[in-house]
Design a protein around this motif. Structure first.
Motif, PDB file in Angstrom:
ATOM      1  N   UNK A  41      69.109 -10.743 -12.368  1.00  0.00           N
ATOM      2  CA  UNK A  41      69.880 -11.017 -13.583  1.00  0.00           C
ATOM      3  C   UNK A  41      71.082 -11.890 -13.271  1.00  0.00           C
ATOM      4  N   UNK A  42      71.475 -12.688 -14.243  1.00  0.00           N
ATOM      5  CA  UNK A  42      72.667 -13.527 -14.063  1.00  0.00           C
ATOM      6  C   UNK A  42      73.917 -12.661 -14.090  1.00  0.00           C
ATOM      7  N   UNK A  43      75.019 -13.201 -13.614  1.00  0.00           N
ATOM      8  CA  UNK A  43      76.293 -12.475 -13.594  1.00  0.00           C
ATOM      9  C   UNK A  43      76.695 -12.041 -14.998  1.00  0.00           C
ATOM     10  N   UNK A  44      76.484 -12.913 -15.971  1.00  0.00           N
ATOM     11  CA  UNK A  44      76.883 -12.603 -17.354  1.00  0.00           C
ATOM     12  C   UNK A  44      76.069 -11.446 -17.907  1.00  0.00           C
ATOM     13  N   UNK A  45      74.756 -11.464 -17.643  1.00  0.00           N
ATOM     14  CA  UNK A  45      73.900 -10.418 -18.206  1.00  0.00           C
ATOM     15  C   UNK A  45      74.171  -9.076 -17.550  1.00  0.00           C
TER      16      UNK A  45
END
Length: 337
Positions: free
Chosen positions: A330-334
């Motif tokens: 997962x991306x940092x934002x998610x």
């Protein structure tokens, strides 16, 4: 022009009888492994059937009373194998429901396989995982139905996961997450692993990505889970290291994550990692592992179904898979949500 007319039709039981110089009834008893024949006669019929390419699946099936579950002997116990142990559970469950007995045996190339089959008194064989070609030939010469699980060889009925599609989806996910250099860690030379590598490469090609051979590495020692650690170190030592890794199985992915953490990297912020198989340890790690889910018990149940209800014309049953996205990709934002 003299001689018999050439036919492209598949050989019949009558052709096998003519080739072996015996009656049709003798051929039927030999191919169904029924009593009343000498071993020499049985072997003579089986060799004639093999020479003609006779399809044993055309025989009217005899209800199996006992099924043998065979694996090639390895250094670890079946109970510690997170993939094949659930397959055995699936076989056991299906046999219980069908009222069929089950035997389990590990064999090695030096073993007398015909004698082992005789002692086990099995009516059909489920061969799980990798087997040397000579061993498969010995199984087939028994004249009993043989089903391969997590393997594929011409002339055998097989049950496999949709390895190519699963690997394609995992690689496609990493591409969709914006990863630019996606590596692949492979393992032993085996059908399912080759299929997963093909799926990885196909996803890159379909996305217009070049396939960089430097990003495809093999764990070493090849047959040991710990071999993923130096493989990951090899990738991190590249002048232009990967920002994502797809490992051919979850055990390899878990070790790769540890190698990245030991190198001071953050997963998935610095590098995303995905595996295949969906073993329990992957779901409980930190970070939890993105993977391709395989219903391993279904593999076992489908193998039993092929033995007891052989109605398929295809040589392979493909069990569907699905991608499970967890923290490791997962991306940092998610991850903050």
């Amino acid at each position: 022009m003299s001689g018999l007319p050439v036919s492209n039709d598949e050989p019949t039981i009558r052709d096998v009888a003519r080739q072996a110089g015996v009656s049709i009834a003798t051929v039927s008893r030999a191919l169904k492994n029924q009593p009343g024949l000498t071993e020499d006669t049985r072997r003579q019929v089986l060799e004639a059937a093999a020479a003609l390419g006779y399809d044993l699946a055309k025989l009217r099936p005899v209800k199996a009373r006992r099924i043998g579950f065979f694996m090639q002997r390895q250094n670890h116990a079946l109970t510690s194998n997170p993939f094949y142990f659930p397959v055995l559970h699936g076989v056991e469950d299906a046999c219980r429901k069908e009222g069929v007995a089950l035997s389990y045996c590990q064999v090695a190339p030096e073993d007398n396989i015909p004698e082992i089959i005789r002692i086990q008194e099995v009516d059909a064989l489920i061969c799980v995982g990798h087997f040397d070609p000579e061993m498969l030939t010995a199984f087939k010469r028994s004249g009993k139905p043989v089903i391969l699980v997590d393997n594929h060889q011409p002339g055998y009925l097989c049950v496999n996961t949709d390895n190519l599609t699963g690997a394609y989806q995992a690689t496609q996910h990493l591409i969709a997450m914006g990863r630019k250099r996606i590596a692949f860690i492979t393992g032993p030379h085996h059908f399912s692993i080759h299929q997963r590598q093909q799926g990885y490469m196909q996803a890159l090609q379909d996305a217009g990505r070049e396939i960089d051979p430097a990003l495809m590495v093999q764990r070493y020692p090849i047959d040991e889970q710990a071999g993923a650690y130096p493989a990951m170190q090899q990738l991190l030592a590249l002048k232009d290291p990967p920002d994502a890794v797809f490992a051919y199985n979850d055990e390899t992915a878990i070790v790769a994550i540890q190698a990245c953490l030991d190198a001071g990297l953050s997963v998935p912020e610095d590098i995303a990692i995905a595996g295949y198989d969906d073993i329990p340890n992957g779901a409980h790690g930190n970070p939890s592992l993105t993977t391709v889910h395989v219903d391993k018990e279904v593999l076992g149940r489908e193998a039993v179904k092929l033995i007891l209800h052989p109605k398929r014309k295809d040589d392979q049953v493909l069990v569907p898979v699905r991608l499970i996205i967890r923290q490791s990709t997962k991306s940092r934002a998610s991850r903050r949500r």
